[in-house]
Design an enzyme around this catalytic site. Structure first.
Site, PDB file in Angstrom:
ATOM      1  N   HIS A 233       1.361  -1.329   0.076  1.00 55.42           N
ATOM      2  CA  HIS A 233       0.188  -0.416  -0.032  1.00 55.42           C
ATOM      3  C   HIS A 233       0.890   1.338  -0.192  1.00 55.42           C
ATOM      4  O   HIS A 233       0.524   2.437   0.384  1.00 55.42           O
ATOM      5  CB  HIS A 233      -0.978  -0.202   1.412  1.00 55.42           C
ATOM      6  N   ASP A 298      -0.666  -4.918   6.181  1.00 58.16           N
ATOM      7  CA  ASP A 298      -1.810  -5.852   5.015  1.00 58.16           C
ATOM      8  C   ASP A 298      -1.590  -5.626   3.897  1.00 58.16           C
ATOM      9  O   ASP A 298      -0.769  -4.706   2.970  1.00 58.16           O
ATOM     10  CB  ASP A 298      -3.426  -5.504   5.789  1.00 58.16           C
ATOM     11  N   GLU A 299      -2.277  -6.815   3.493  1.00 63.12           N
ATOM     12  CA  GLU A 299      -2.482  -7.140   1.786  1.00 63.12           C
ATOM     13  C   GLU A 299      -0.957  -6.845   0.729  1.00 63.12           C
ATOM     14  O   GLU A 299      -1.094  -6.038  -0.221  1.00 63.12           O
ATOM     15  CB  GLU A 299      -3.317  -6.408   1.321  1.00 63.12           C
ATOM     16  N   ASN A 300       0.195  -6.997   1.522  1.00 64.43           N
ATOM     17  CA  ASN A 300       1.320  -7.356   0.419  1.00 64.43           C
ATOM     18  C   ASN A 300       1.255  -8.997  -0.375  1.00 64.43           C
ATOM     19  O   ASN A 300       1.474  -9.420   0.405  1.00 64.43           O
ATOM     20  CB  ASN A 300       2.717  -7.155   1.266  1.00 64.43           C
ATOM     21  N   GLU A 350      -1.855  -9.472   9.237  1.00 63.27           N
ATOM     22  CA  GLU A 350      -0.287  -9.903   8.826  1.00 63.27           C
ATOM     23  C   GLU A 350       0.534  -9.820   9.785  1.00 63.27           C
ATOM     24  O   GLU A 350       1.826 -10.536   9.938  1.00 63.27           O
ATOM     25  CB  GLU A 350      -0.819  -9.444   7.748  1.00 63.27           C
TER      26      GLU A 350
END
Lengths: 665, 665
Positions: A233, A298-300, A350
């Site tokens: 992000h 998050d969300e890597n 995460e």
């Protein structure tokens, strides 16, 4: 659970409320005495409070007279609060005929009590008064937050401030600012000025403004926790500093709002990355006084890492078998930097990975399963899963999302690690004009979940109190109600909005991620002035209709029937005038058939009500199996979203209930 | 005067508008090409404009594509404007089927033209379009201002910014900030920090915020002229620096808003006064880039001077026979300071005294007589008399107040010295919540007076166009309409506002100085959340009613009669439900009899309409001289203000007109 039918509508409900006979009558001699140990914060808080009381009662109350010891409202404070986690926010409030006493350990406790007192304000023919009552109150959870994403669309300081006022009204105590993301780097950095200069299109908070926000929040007993989302992000970081990404640049600021695939990610293998982050976090640690600093995490998706041979070599060299281990390594390095700056690290689910130190706080967006796993291992957590207010679910859904539900099965020790929760206002589909209508009033229901005892959970009662707080929030300057007409006017090109409003009152914007997952690609410059942006979640009018249908089902008296018919006639007759408006308003074309569906189903419902009122025999064949099939199909068809809005499911369910009534007759 | 019946509603009206056959149809390929000589200001302006167009049409228009040379909308600019008096603001706009060309000498001229273009936006069943047209436009006067008093009540930066947006929409070009007065010193001084620290109760603009305002205004081609009111209106200066007053302190900040008698005044005889002012103005001259600096200079009653023997001695010593001469001396000294800082001095009428240098600008609050006197002696002037929007007169009154009326009798040379005018928003009786509703839409009528040719002066036509701009101003975030409901809700304690709104729609706040001159003393902490604060000047509903009555008088057909009856029935039936609301709303008690008056007169009017519709003979004695006398008395009684509001005089005049009709019959 406290009982208070017909009494003032408090939200969040205090843990103990005992109403008594009598009341305290207000007049122009009203003012506030302060005793105990406090500083200027309580003076500012009481001045603001006196102003609001004055505005609601028209009494002329001089703030310079606050503090006179003979005033009838006495505030007693033992000590000045630190604006920090676990601070004492309890208070006791006793209202008698001639005196009000608010006592609290800390000034922040008193500030919480002042909000309760203002909610107790009543009026009758004789004037304004507070009912006699004894209240003892304290929060169930110490971390009660609202996350505002200022990246996807920038949310300016005045909007942030009025939302802080709203938070204070419902006793929330953490403003979580999501300050950096792919679409924007929203804070000035003096250490690395290219961050905001190249990463924000001119839309960012200056450090002066950040200080102003922190001071404004602290004055209301609210902490500010900043989030700098890394290693993913992170596109906006690389607009000015591409050398720290895991692939070569350049990196223009992301303008897409969904469906991003290969999100740019920090290179966790370079020493320079940590040198850079060290100086950056040092600057930010000095700016933000709170003990906690959020690093996102998050969300890597790891794809940039997989495609970079040097990073792959680094993994091998360090015996890492997957990207989670690499990210865990990165987190450990960042954690060291934060610890050096006397901060505790916080991040999304995460960051909870084997070997992570226990002094971090985990924010759960994934759900209670991951939450419970973490607390069992004695990691402090807060819940955001189920509190994503950008997903536009009903207040009921948010309200019943208990971080510690009755069946939690946790040990008393593990329970303690559940610190609370945060409503999360992600900003892909909101602007400064619409954000208030997504935050409020739903966040008030979440605030009650986090403050009030677990057994305060009656949904119907919550909705009644929510309606009251909904209006009071507008007094603060919040625009969740008042921007509605402006949005509708734009859609009718300045024309008459009455017919459009009648329809939109029973529409809801698409829920969950469904709006974003349509064929439309949303960009940061896509206008958010559509009917879906004007429509509000959890339609009040639909709930009112549903309530009437339920009442009619249990007791089909003529008064209820008349009320239902008035509503249904309004909807039935609305289609024709609205079609003339739609015909001149290109922006409304998509909801033309929605209007027709509403009118037709309203017509059907009118017939059903009339049938239910009549004798059984009058038309025995009217409601056949074929009719049932056709009507059920029409209701089903009406559920189809168009123009990113849908007819309120609550409304359609009420129609379905009516069909069941006629079929059962 | 341009004719454009049924055409887009432009305001201010351009000097030449010629509509043609055809139109330019908008689609998602729309964008802007820029040619000529410009800098980033026009990029920001076109980005903002594209966003507004996008919000109104729902077209997804990428601001990054601005500048591509093949775009259908071409902007041609010869040079970058200075944000200064007499800058060229002219533009030409030509819209054809496949192309729009906006050409201007300066980028500010182009910015003016962009506003005109957006006002031309039309919609039909096929979509959005701009009609084909040729427009040539330039302002009549070079100084077209809005004064905002931020002293009596502080008006925060977000409110200032949205009003700058409103100003830009109607082509105003000067924001005059009245920054210091008895009730507050509203700007940070680094040289003399006690000015804002002790003189503002914490409510002031930081220098960062002032820079932000100046940049925001400059981006819209608007100058910012600061006013520091001296030697009178100066209490807040002396809160921190009493030694410069003409009598010993201490000087607490003034909290009274009217009826101040012995206003503290600078001591013009002390050298220290000028040393102090020299350093202060040096600081401010560096902060404000505009060439003009306003020193107020109004309403010094001289009493502090008369009571100070040293000042009297000084006068004798300098052969001054009155305080005007002493103030003239003070002005000369201050002028020298300003000149040293490369500023031109500006002040209210009172600074125009014999011997004053001609390089000053005089702002007239006293009237056109003093204005004409000054220009005859070749002093540049701007008119504010007749433009005091805080006095809540009708848009018509402001509109017809021409700084250079047809009968001016001035030489062509003298006329040149009339630079323009300024709407003046004094803030004794407004807050951030209500100020927009006093500024808008009336200021748009003033803006047209100052921009458009003198012969654009048809009042009825102005009102039609004003209604359109009124809504468009709301799109910018202005709250003149949207805060109305919130104010009413507070007054009903969150209850149903429909009946109250029906009444308040035909009420107007007391005009002129009459509200302040009642027995009530207004303090800075008096709540401005009364019905008089919710009510708006120049009731639209009353104007609609009056128009119908006039129509009915000239042609008493049944359709007009029905429309009138619908309105009158609404008002007649409104009293009963409203009285139940008032009974539970102590804040509304004072307007109980206003509601009854409206209902009774509406009943009388209904009877009159019915009578006028019938044959003459049906009731020949109904409307006797006695009836006339009684009705006239009832109308007269209904004119009495209560609760600081009055029934719209327009409404009452329309009722009077009906009585004349029945008597003539």
């Amino acid at each position: 659970m406290p009982s208070y039918a017909g009494q003032p509508k408090l939200m969040p409900m205090p843990s103990s409320v005992v109403f008594k006979q009598g009341e305290f009558r207000l007049n122009a001699n009203f003012n506030i005495a302060l005793t105990g140990n406090f500083d200027d914060r309580i003076n500012r808080a009481t001045s603001r409070w006196l102003k609001r009381l004055s505005e609601q009662t028209l009494l002329v109350l001089n703030p310079k007279e606050i503090g006179k010891q003979n005033a009838p409202f006495k505030i007693q404070i033992t000590q000045r609060a630190k604006i920090a986690l676990h601070e004492d926010e309890s208070y006791q409030l006793a209202i008698k005929n001639n005196q009000i006493i608010l006592s609290a350990t800390t000034d922040v406790g008193a500030i919480r009590g002042l909000e309760t007192l203002l909610q107790l304000l009543q009026a009758d023919a004789k004037g304004y008064y507070f009912p006699s009552v004894e209240i003892t109150d304290q929060p169930r959870f110490p971390w009660r937050g609202l996350l505002i994403d200022v990246c996807r669309h920038f949310i300016p300081i005045d909007v942030i401030k009025r939302n802080i006022d709203g938070m204070a009204m419902v006793k929330l105590n953490v403003l979580h600012l999501h300050l950096t993301d792919d679409q924007g780097f929203r804070i000035e950095s003096k250490t690395y000025p290219k961050l905001h200069q190249m990463g924000a299109n001119g839309l960012f908070f200056t450090q002066e403004q950040i200080k102003e926000i922190i001071a404004y929040a602290a004055d209301r007993g609210i902490r500010v926790v900043p989030e700098f989302d890394i290693p993913g992000h992170a596109t906006s970081w690389f607009a000015g500093y591409p050398q720290f990404a895991s692939a070569p640049g350049p990196y223009p600021i992301e303008t897409k709002l969904a469906g991003l695939d290969l999100a740019p990610t920090f290179d966790p293998t370079k020493k320079e990355t940590y040198t850079f982050l060290k100086a950056f976090f040092k600057e930010m640690a000095a700016l933000f006084p709170d003990e906690y600093m959020h690093i996102g995490g998050d969300e890597n998706n790891g794809r940039q890492w997989n495609n970079n041979p040097q990073i792959q070599a680094f993994k091998k060299q360090h015996q890492m078998t997957n990207n989670h281990e690499l990210q865990s390594y990165f987190n450990q390095e960042v954690r060291k930097i934060l610890v050096q700056n006397h901060k505790k690290m916080m991040g999304w689910d995460e960051i909870f990975q084997p070997g992570t130190s226990n002094d971090i706080v985990i924010q759960s967006w994934r759900g209670k399963k991951s939450l419970f796993e973490a607390v069992k291992q004695h990691y402090p957590v807060i819940l955001s899963h189920g509190f994503y207010i950008d997903l536009l679910h009903s207040a009921k859904d948010y309200y019943l999302n208990d971080p510690l539900p009755a069946d939690h099965g946790l040990t008393p020790e593990a329970q303690k690690y559940i610190l609370g929760g945060e409503a999360a206002m992600w900003a892909e589909l909101v602007t400064a004009e619409t954000i208030d209508s997504r935050i409020w009033p739903n966040t008030a229901a979440i605030a009650e979940r986090l403050w009030s005892p677990a057994n305060v959970n009656n949904v119907e009662d919550m909705y009644e109190r929510l309606a009251a707080i909904d209006t009071q929030l507008e007094y603060l300057g919040l625009s969740h109600q008042k921007n509605y007409d402006v949005l509708l006017k734009r859609l009718t090109n300045g024309g008459d909005i009455s017919a459009l409003k009648t329809l939109t009152d029973v529409l809801e914007p698409m829920k969950g991620l469904s709006r974003r997952k349509q064929s439309i690609t949303y960009y940061t410059y896509t206008p958010l002035t559509m009917i879906a942006d004007a429509a509000r979640p959890d339609s009040k009018v639909a709930r009112k209709f549903e309530k009437l249908v339920k009442l009619f089902a249990s007791n089909p008296n003529s008064q209820t029937a008349e009320e239902l018919k008035t509503l249904l006639l309004l909807w039935q007759n609305n289609d024709q005038p609205l079609q003339s408006v739609i015909n001149q308003s290109p922006s409304l074309r998509e909801i033309s058939s929605v209007s027709t569906d509403l009118a037709r189903l309203s017509g059907t419902a009118l017939e059903m009500i009339e049938y239910l009122e009549k004798d059984k025999k009058s038309n025995p064949n009217a409601y056949s199996a074929l009719w049932q099939q056709q009507t059920s199909k029409r209701i089903q068809d009406a559920r189809l979203p168009r123009g990113s809005v849908e007819i309120s499911p609550t409304w359609l369910d009420a129609i379905t209930q009516l069909t069941q009534l006629v079929l059962q007759k």
